[in-house]
Each structure stands twice: as structure tokens, then as C-alpha cells.
Design a protein around this motif. Sequence first.
Motif, short mmCIF file in Angstrom:
data_model
loop_
_atom_site.label_atom_id
_atom_site.label_comp_id
_atom_site.label_asym_id
_atom_site.label_seq_id
_atom_site.Cartn_x
_atom_site.Cartn_y
_atom_site.Cartn_z
N VAL A 42 0.34 -19.85 -23.63
CA VAL A 42 -0.42 -19.07 -22.64
C VAL A 42 0.41 -17.87 -22.22
CG1 VAL A 42 -1.57 -19.07 -20.39
CG2 VAL A 42 -1.63 -21.13 -21.83
N MET A 43 -0.15 -16.68 -22.40
CA MET A 43 0.46 -15.43 -21.96
C MET A 43 -0.35 -14.93 -20.77
SD MET A 43 0.94 -13.64 -25.71
CE MET A 43 1.52 -14.60 -27.12
N ALA A 44 0.32 -14.49 -19.72
CA ALA A 44 -0.40 -14.11 -18.51
C ALA A 44 0.31 -12.97 -17.80
CB ALA A 44 -0.52 -15.32 -17.58
N GLY A 45 -0.47 -12.26 -17.01
CA GLY A 45 0.07 -11.16 -16.22
C GLY A 45 -1.03 -10.16 -15.92
N PRO A 46 -0.71 -9.10 -15.22
CA PRO A 46 -1.74 -8.13 -14.80
C PRO A 46 -2.20 -7.24 -15.95
CG PRO A 46 0.42 -7.39 -14.10
CD PRO A 46 0.62 -8.76 -14.69
N CYS A 47 -3.36 -6.68 -15.76
CA CYS A 47 -3.88 -5.70 -16.73
C CYS A 47 -2.91 -4.55 -16.89
CB CYS A 47 -5.25 -5.21 -16.26
SG CYS A 47 -5.95 -3.87 -17.26
N ALA A 48 -2.39 -4.06 -15.76
CA ALA A 48 -1.50 -2.90 -15.79
C ALA A 48 -0.29 -3.13 -14.90
CB ALA A 48 -2.25 -1.65 -15.33
N VAL A 49 0.83 -2.58 -15.32
CA VAL A 49 2.02 -2.52 -14.47
C VAL A 49 1.79 -1.40 -13.47
CG1 VAL A 49 4.51 -2.14 -14.40
CG2 VAL A 49 3.48 -3.31 -16.36
N GLU A 50 1.83 -1.75 -12.18
CA GLU A 50 1.52 -0.78 -11.13
C GLU A 50 2.75 -0.30 -10.36
OE1 GLU A 50 -2.77 -3.02 -10.48
OE2 GLU A 50 -1.27 -3.06 -8.89
N ASN A 51 3.66 -1.21 -10.09
CA ASN A 51 4.90 -0.88 -9.40
C ASN A 51 5.86 -2.06 -9.55
OD1 ASN A 51 4.33 -2.78 -7.11
ND2 ASN A 51 2.69 -1.29 -6.70
N ALA A 52 7.08 -1.90 -9.11
CA ALA A 52 8.10 -2.93 -9.31
C ALA A 52 7.76 -4.21 -8.56
CB ALA A 52 9.46 -2.40 -8.88
N ALA A 53 7.26 -4.09 -7.32
CA ALA A 53 6.95 -5.28 -6.53
C ALA A 53 5.83 -6.08 -7.17
CB ALA A 53 6.59 -4.87 -5.10
N GLN A 54 4.79 -5.38 -7.62
CA GLN A 54 3.63 -6.08 -8.22
C GLN A 54 4.02 -6.83 -9.49
OE1 GLN A 54 2.27 -4.45 -11.22
NE2 GLN A 54 0.17 -5.25 -11.40
N ILE A 55 4.73 -6.18 -10.40
CA ILE A 55 5.06 -6.84 -11.67
C ILE A 55 6.15 -7.88 -11.46
CG2 ILE A 55 6.80 -5.17 -12.46
CD1 ILE A 55 4.07 -6.95 -14.58
N GLY A 56 7.01 -7.68 -10.46
CA GLY A 56 7.99 -8.70 -10.14
C GLY A 56 7.35 -9.97 -9.60
N ASP A 57 6.37 -9.80 -8.70
CA ASP A 57 5.65 -10.97 -8.17
C ASP A 57 4.85 -11.66 -9.27
OD1 ASP A 57 6.68 -10.41 -5.68
OD2 ASP A 57 4.84 -9.49 -4.89
N ALA A 58 4.27 -10.86 -10.17
CA ALA A 58 3.51 -11.43 -11.29
C ALA A 58 4.42 -12.25 -12.20
CB ALA A 58 2.82 -10.32 -12.08
N ALA A 59 5.59 -11.73 -12.50
CA ALA A 59 6.53 -12.45 -13.37
C ALA A 59 6.94 -13.77 -12.74
CB ALA A 59 7.76 -11.58 -13.64
N ALA A 60 7.18 -13.77 -11.43
CA ALA A 60 7.56 -15.00 -10.74
C ALA A 60 6.44 -16.04 -10.84
CB ALA A 60 7.88 -14.70 -9.28
N ALA A 61 5.19 -15.59 -10.68
CA ALA A 61 4.06 -16.51 -10.75
C ALA A 61 3.85 -17.04 -12.16
CB ALA A 61 2.79 -15.81 -10.26
N VAL A 62 4.02 -16.18 -13.16
CA VAL A 62 3.86 -16.59 -14.56
C VAL A 62 4.93 -17.61 -14.93
CG1 VAL A 62 4.06 -15.75 -16.94
CG2 VAL A 62 2.67 -14.48 -15.28
#
Length: 293
Positions: A42-62
Motif C-alpha cells: 500500500v502506497m499512500a500520501g497526498p495528491c500534491a506536496v503543498e508545504n513542509a508541514a503538510q508532507i511531514g504530517d502525511a509521512a508520519a501518518a503513512v
Amino acid sequence: MASGTEEDLSSGPLLVLRGRRPEGTQVHLAAGLAVGGRAFIVMAGPCAVENAAQIGDAAAAVASAGCPVLRGGAFKPRTSPYSFQGLGAQGVRLLLDAAGGWGLAAVSEVLEPADLPALEGVALLQIGARNMQNFHLLKVLGRLRRPVLLKRGPAATIEEWLLAAEYLLEGGNDQVILCERGIRAFEPSTRNTLDLSAVVIAKQRTHLPVMVDPSHATGRRELVIPLSLAAAAAGADGLLVEMHPRPAEALSDGAQALLPEDLNELMARLPPLLEAVGRELWRPAPLRRAVAR
């Protein structure tokens, strides 16, 4: 029109056909991580990288959910020129920093060969649905020998999809994953119509692994988990799902993005289904989960 049999594929060596490699192909993304074996990825994450905080929180959740690959678009093909087009090379750097901090591999889309230097370090290069028949791009990636995820075009037949993959294999790159992401149909209830029959047919006709993107297929968050389970039951080798830590704030495709708790639910519901079809969910070994930077 193609009738759906192998003989309808155009003449040539047909490297994509299952008879060339009956045991199937495994696409290796990192040490201990391959798509196409017994493990379901399973690969997961946001459609787009928007900023450091958003992709950092996404990585933690993934990582917390147990997924090994973080998705995030940096080069974004959008229908409207006024929509968010991605952060480009800066977005790739943010994606790789976030993924590396949690021991995750990364997948991101390449739009043209000029993007490739910026995408160095991305484990899996995605060819989006709009570029499935961008033959120049296919030829370039065929010579690179880097893992490629090839999405089916929204109006492409299965034959056309497999022949697009043939361009990659003919160039010498057998590290190719097919991805069904829905096709355009008359039904307006979903963004596209997920063609699970294509998963079964592709698995029968080709040795390449096949994944499913239920997020782009449906466009609706509440449909992603049921169709993810259906894809697993149909024999898919994995999923590419969208998950955003705060979908209401997303700059693109927020309506189809799972919440972190939804991703956790999906990962909890997959194992018994996969066991029933002779597969198992890929989970990280305890030492593989890194400490976030």
C-alpha cells in the motif's frame, strides 16, 4: 477494435506477455520492498506536496499506518491552467526529506524528461494517465532502468495500456508496474469508473505487477476503502491511495483523500481478506521504522 485476446496485440517480440516470464516480475523499490510477490503493498500520501508541514504530517501518518511508500506530486498536470501546478523541484526535496525521515520510499509523477534530474532519489517514477501514450517519455524511461508506475489512460483499452508498457520493456526496463485508475464512462456518480476486470485481465496477460488507484477512480473518500478491498480480492498487487492529514485544506483532490484514521482502518481490514486469497499485507519490520527528523 481489440477483442481482448493476446493475438490482438501488434506484431513484435511482445515482451509484456506473461509467457515471457510465467513466474511474474517483481519490481524492487528498496531493500526488502518489492511489488509483485506474495506481499501486498500500500502506497499512500497526498495528491500534491503543498508545504513542509503538510508532507511531514502525511509521512508520519503513512509510516504509522504501516505503509512503506509515500506518494506526493511535485509536478502536477492539471486540467485548468489556473489550478495548483505543484512546487516542482522544491516539492521533490520536501517529499524526499519527509519520506527519508520515516524510512519510506517515495513515488512521484514525471511529466517530461526535463523533470528527471529533480526526481533523482525518488524510488518509483509515475507516468500519469494523461501521459500513458507519451511515447517520447516512455522511450526515455525505458532506457533509464528505474522503477516506473504506468497508469492506464482514462480512455485507453487494455491492449493500448499493455503496448505502452511494451515501450518501456523494449527499451530494456522491466521494472514496470501497471496501475488501473478508472476509465471515463457515462456514469456521473464517480469521477471515473474503476475497471476491476482490467486488473484480472492484465494479471492473466502480462507478467508485470498490477496496482489499483481507487482514489482517482472514484473521486469520493467514502468509496475508497470498499473499492480497495475489492481490488485486493480481484488479485491486485497493491494500492496507490490518496491520504491527506487535513483534506479540507488540500490544494488538489481533497474530496477523494483519506484521513489518517481512514488509512489505519484500511490497513486493519486488508489482512483477513488478503489471507483468503493467498496474499499478505506488507508490514515494516520493527527496525525499519525510522525516527522522524
